[in-house]
Design an enzyme around this catalytic site. Structure first.
Site, PDB file in Angstrom:
ATOM      1  N   GLU A  75      72.102 -92.006  74.331  1.00 51.89           N
ATOM      2  CA  GLU A  75      72.644 -92.322  75.045  1.00 51.89           C
ATOM      3  C   GLU A  75      73.140 -93.182  74.864  1.00 51.89           C
ATOM      4  O   GLU A  75      74.416 -93.130  75.275  1.00 51.89           O
ATOM      5  CB  GLU A  75      71.357 -93.768  76.058  1.00 51.89           C
ATOM      6  CG  GLU A  75      70.381 -92.624  76.682  1.00 51.89           C
ATOM      7  CD  GLU A  75      70.736 -92.813  77.916  1.00 51.89           C
ATOM      8  OE1 GLU A  75      72.522 -92.934  78.528  1.00 51.89           O
ATOM      9  OE2 GLU A  75      69.876 -92.098  79.320  1.00 51.89           O
ATOM     10  N   CYS A 118      71.555 -99.563  94.135  1.00 53.94           N
ATOM     11  CA  CYS A 118      70.068-100.579  94.618  1.00 53.94           C
ATOM     12  C   CYS A 118      70.156-101.433  95.593  1.00 53.94           C
ATOM     13  O   CYS A 118      69.228-101.632  96.481  1.00 53.94           O
ATOM     14  CB  CYS A 118      68.801 -99.869  93.065  1.00 53.94           C
ATOM     15  SG  CYS A 118      69.541-100.957  92.024  1.00 53.94           S
ATOM     16  N   CYS A 169      76.394-100.677  90.718  1.00 53.93           N
ATOM     17  CA  CYS A 169      75.020 -99.739  91.131  1.00 53.93           C
ATOM     18  C   CYS A 169      74.348 -99.445  92.306  1.00 53.93           C
ATOM     19  O   CYS A 169      75.196-100.070  93.017  1.00 53.93           O
ATOM     20  CB  CYS A 169      73.518 -99.986  90.333  1.00 53.93           C
ATOM     21  SG  CYS A 169      72.612 -99.206  90.047  1.00 53.93           S
ATOM     22  N   LYS A 228      69.285-102.739  77.553  1.00 53.76           N
ATOM     23  CA  LYS A 228      68.487-104.485  78.416  1.00 53.76           C
ATOM     24  C   LYS A 228      67.368-103.604  78.382  1.00 53.76           C
ATOM     25  O   LYS A 228      67.057-102.282  78.537  1.00 53.76           O
ATOM     26  CB  LYS A 228      69.339-103.918  79.689  1.00 53.76           C
ATOM     27  CG  LYS A 228      68.239-104.830  80.916  1.00 53.76           C
ATOM     28  CD  LYS A 228      68.919-104.288  81.832  1.00 53.76           C
ATOM     29  CE  LYS A 228      68.309-105.106  83.085  1.00 53.76           C
ATOM     30  NZ  LYS A 228      69.379-104.180  84.454  1.00 53.76           N
ATOM     31  N   TYR A 259      70.704-115.238  82.281  1.00 62.42           N
ATOM     32  CA  TYR A 259      70.309-116.757  83.060  1.00 62.42           C
ATOM     33  C   TYR A 259      70.439-118.525  82.634  1.00 62.42           C
ATOM     34  O   TYR A 259      70.034-119.565  83.346  1.00 62.42           O
ATOM     35  CB  TYR A 259      68.595-116.573  84.181  1.00 62.42           C
ATOM     36  CG  TYR A 259      68.723-114.939  84.518  1.00 62.42           C
ATOM     37  CD1 TYR A 259      69.705-115.077  85.879  1.00 62.42           C
ATOM     38  CD2 TYR A 259      68.447-114.260  84.243  1.00 62.42           C
ATOM     39  CE1 TYR A 259      70.064-113.862  85.990  1.00 62.42           C
ATOM     40  CE2 TYR A 259      68.419-112.764  84.318  1.00 62.42           C
ATOM     41  CZ  TYR A 259      69.206-112.980  85.765  1.00 62.42           C
ATOM     42  OH  TYR A 259      68.966-110.639  85.449  1.00 62.42           O
ATOM     43  N   CYS A 262      68.386 -95.972  92.574  1.00 64.25           N
ATOM     44  CA  CYS A 262      70.091 -96.752  92.204  1.00 64.25           C
ATOM     45  C   CYS A 262      71.481 -95.706  92.479  1.00 64.25           C
ATOM     46  O   CYS A 262      71.683 -95.112  92.189  1.00 64.25           O
ATOM     47  CB  CYS A 262      69.084 -96.651  90.767  1.00 64.25           C
ATOM     48  SG  CYS A 262      68.689 -97.802  90.475  1.00 64.25           S
ATOM     49  N   ARG A 265      61.508 -95.742  88.523  1.00 59.44           N
ATOM     50  CA  ARG A 265      62.451 -95.697  88.470  1.00 59.44           C
ATOM     51  C   ARG A 265      62.423 -95.051  86.954  1.00 59.44           C
ATOM     52  O   ARG A 265      63.622 -94.464  86.173  1.00 59.44           O
ATOM     53  CB  ARG A 265      63.573 -96.292  87.515  1.00 59.44           C
ATOM     54  CG  ARG A 265      63.358 -97.942  89.724  1.00 59.44           C
ATOM     55  CD  ARG A 265      65.352 -98.544  89.193  1.00 59.44           C
ATOM     56  NE  ARG A 265      65.179 -99.505  89.192  1.00 59.44           N
ATOM     57  CZ  ARG A 265      65.831-100.013  90.595  1.00 59.44           C
ATOM     58  NH1 ARG A 265      65.238 -98.922  91.889  1.00 59.44           N
ATOM     59  NH2 ARG A 265      65.835-101.165  91.103  1.00 59.44           N
ATOM     60  N   SER A 269      66.046-110.574  83.430  1.00 61.43           N
ATOM     61  CA  SER A 269      65.159-112.056  84.159  1.00 61.43           C
ATOM     62  C   SER A 269      63.876-111.988  83.876  1.00 61.43           C
ATOM     63  O   SER A 269      63.222-113.417  83.537  1.00 61.43           O
ATOM     64  CB  SER A 269      65.360-111.350  85.985  1.00 61.43           C
ATOM     65  OG  SER A 269      63.976-109.909  86.152  1.00 61.43           O
ATOM     66  N   LYS A 312      69.192 -98.607  78.875  1.00 63.94           N
ATOM     67  CA  LYS A 312      68.352 -99.720  79.584  1.00 63.94           C
ATOM     68  C   LYS A 312      67.242 -98.528  80.164  1.00 63.94           C
ATOM     69  O   LYS A 312      67.227 -97.432  80.874  1.00 63.94           O
ATOM     70  CB  LYS A 312      69.165 -99.422  80.839  1.00 63.94           C
ATOM     71  CG  LYS A 312      68.451 -99.707  82.386  1.00 63.94           C
ATOM     72  CD  LYS A 312      69.406-100.252  83.407  1.00 63.94           C
ATOM     73  CE  LYS A 312      68.859-101.490  84.513  1.00 63.94           C
ATOM     74  NZ  LYS A 312      69.916-101.026  85.488  1.00 63.94           N
TER      75      LYS A 312
HETATM   76  C1  PBG Z   1      70.163-102.807  89.193  1.00 65.43           C
HETATM   77  C2  PBG Z   1      69.989-103.444  87.406  1.00 65.43           C
HETATM   78  C3  PBG Z   1      69.029-103.754  87.282  1.00 65.43           C
HETATM   79  C4  PBG Z   1      69.256-105.180  86.870  1.00 65.43           C
HETATM   80  C5  PBG Z   1      70.103-105.108  86.533  1.00 65.43           C
HETATM   81  N1  PBG Z   1      70.587-104.707  87.233  1.00 65.43           N
HETATM   82  C6  PBG Z   1      67.382-103.881  88.301  1.00 65.43           C
HETATM   83  C7  PBG Z   1      66.599-102.720  87.857  1.00 65.43           C
HETATM   84  O1  PBG Z   1      67.284-101.493  86.847  1.00 65.43           O
HETATM   85  O2  PBG Z   1      65.737-102.076  88.240  1.00 65.43           O
HETATM   86  C8  PBG Z   1      68.390-106.147  85.963  1.00 65.43           C
HETATM   87  C9  PBG Z   1      68.202-107.509  85.573  1.00 65.43           C
HETATM   88  C10 PBG Z   1      67.133-108.497  84.911  1.00 65.43           C
HETATM   89  O3  PBG Z   1      65.946-108.034  85.527  1.00 65.43           O
HETATM   90  O4  PBG Z   1      67.883-109.172  84.846  1.00 65.43           O
HETATM   91  N2  PBG Z   1      70.360-101.415  89.118  1.00 65.43           N
HETATM   92 ZN    ZN Z   2      69.918 -99.643  89.807  1.00 66.73          ZN
END
Ligand code: PBG
Ligand code: ZN
Length: 323
Positions: free
Chosen positions: A233, A122, A120, A248, A313, A130, A217, A274, A195
């Site tokens: 998707e 970002c 990615c 995700k 994690y 991104c 986003r 996260s 996602k």
């Molecule tokens: C990058 C990306 C993100 C995450 C994984 N790859 C953040 C986003 O899209 O803002 C999130 C992972 C997490 O929250 O643990 N595109």
């Molecule tokens: Zn990204």
């Protein structure tokens, strides 16, 4: 059959019976551990909203990769925090970029550990989006070339698998073609196929220093209200050549995970993101929940919903608890 002929508790009465009829199992083989590699040296900085998770320079990443491997976890997922960011995310596809150097170091020191890279822009763009910004929004088609270049440079550095997380249309095909054209037809793509535009990514953006500097986003990530769109998707990414598809975040989207499991026969991954981690950690730190019990229950929920691979994690803790 109803009570009293049927008594559900008969096969629940002791642990041996419970083991015999258990439908779902969790193994260390299911886990992937995400890590944040920061440019520089001597850096090991805990992410304040993610206790136990660090931004680390390469020597510490390698040390932790050894620990992850010793625990039997098959793979890590790498994110990079570059020295400098710019409008086009140059470090992302530089052969001497932060992530490329990290891949080489891990593969040199811990060759048995699979390295998956997040593909990615970002983390590498100064605007935090991104892809490339044109007229105030992320431009789809011009971003594809950069993602393909980024994936190729990861693979050249030794990445075992690439995981595009940008949500541009057509990126799986673009990456597949670029890898194939360069002789890497054996390297799999794990696509962040489904996602959502989620508030649960908050702590990650602190960890990866990738908060968008304007807007959000929602023009590329999915609307949390949508379920059928997830099927579209996933179908598109499979058509384009994805080897593994991902949902995700995890816990708020177990229904989607189950939908994809029912619809497709590819290996299915889930990203326990996260914010999900932070919530459990915060509640546990307050003594409000039993961390081990809640984490293992959460992992089992992903497996029950249909996941084969859990990116989390909590992976090191889970591996220890299962050992
Ligand atoms: C990058 C990306 C993100 C995450 C994984 N790859 C953040 C986003 O899209 O803002 C999130 C992972 C997490 O929250 O643990 N595109
Ligand atoms: Zn990204």
């Amino acid at each position: 059959m109803f009570f009293p002929q049927f008594r559900a508790r008969r096969i629940r009465g002791n642990e041996v019976f419970r083991r015999m009829v258990r439908e779902t199992s969790l193994s260390v083989n299911d886990l992937v551990y995400p890590m944040f590699s920061a440019f520089g040296s001597g850096i090991k900085k805990e992410v304040s909203s993610m206790p136990g998770i660090y931004q680390q320079s390469i020597e510490f990443i390698v040390a932790e990769a050894k620990e992850v491997h010793a625990l039997g976890i098959p793979a890590v997922l790498l994110f990079g925090i570059p020295e400098t960011k710019d409008a086009v995310g140059s470090d992302a596809y530089s052969d001497t970029g932060i992530i490329q150097e990290t891949i080489r170091a891990i593969k040199r020191e811990v060759p048995g550990l699979a390295v998956i890279t997040d593909v990615c822009l970002c983390e590498y763009t100064d605007h935090g989006h991104c892809g490339l910004i044109i007229d105030g929004d992320v431009d789809n088609d011009s971003t594809l070339d950069l993602l393909a270049k980024e994936a190729l440079s990861h693979v050249k550095a030794g990445a075992d698998m690439v995981a595009p997380s940008d949500m541009m249309d057509g990126r799986v095909a673009a990456i597949r073609e670029e890898l194939d054209d360069n002789g890497y037809d054996a390297v799999p793509i794990m696509s962040y196929a489904v996602k959502y535009a989620s508030g649960y990514y908050g702590p990650f953006r602190e960890a990866a220093e990738s908060t968008p500097q304007f807007g959000d986003r929602r023009s590329y990530q999915m609307d949390p209200a949508n379920r059928l769109e997830a099927l579209r998707e996933a179908a598109a990414d499979i058509e384009e050549g994805a080897d593994i598809i991902m949902v995700k975040p995890g816990l708020p989207y177990l229904d989607i995970l189950r939908d994809l499991r029912n619809e497709h026969n590819l290996p299915l991954a889930v990203y326990n993101v996260s914010g999900e981690y932070s919530m459990i950690k915060a509640a546990a730190a307050n003594g409000w929940i039993d961390e081990q019990r809640v984490v293992l229950e959460t992992m089992l929920a992903f497996k029950r919903a249909g996941a084969d691979i859990i990116i989390t994690y909590h992976a090191k803790d889970v591996a220890r608890w299962l050992a």
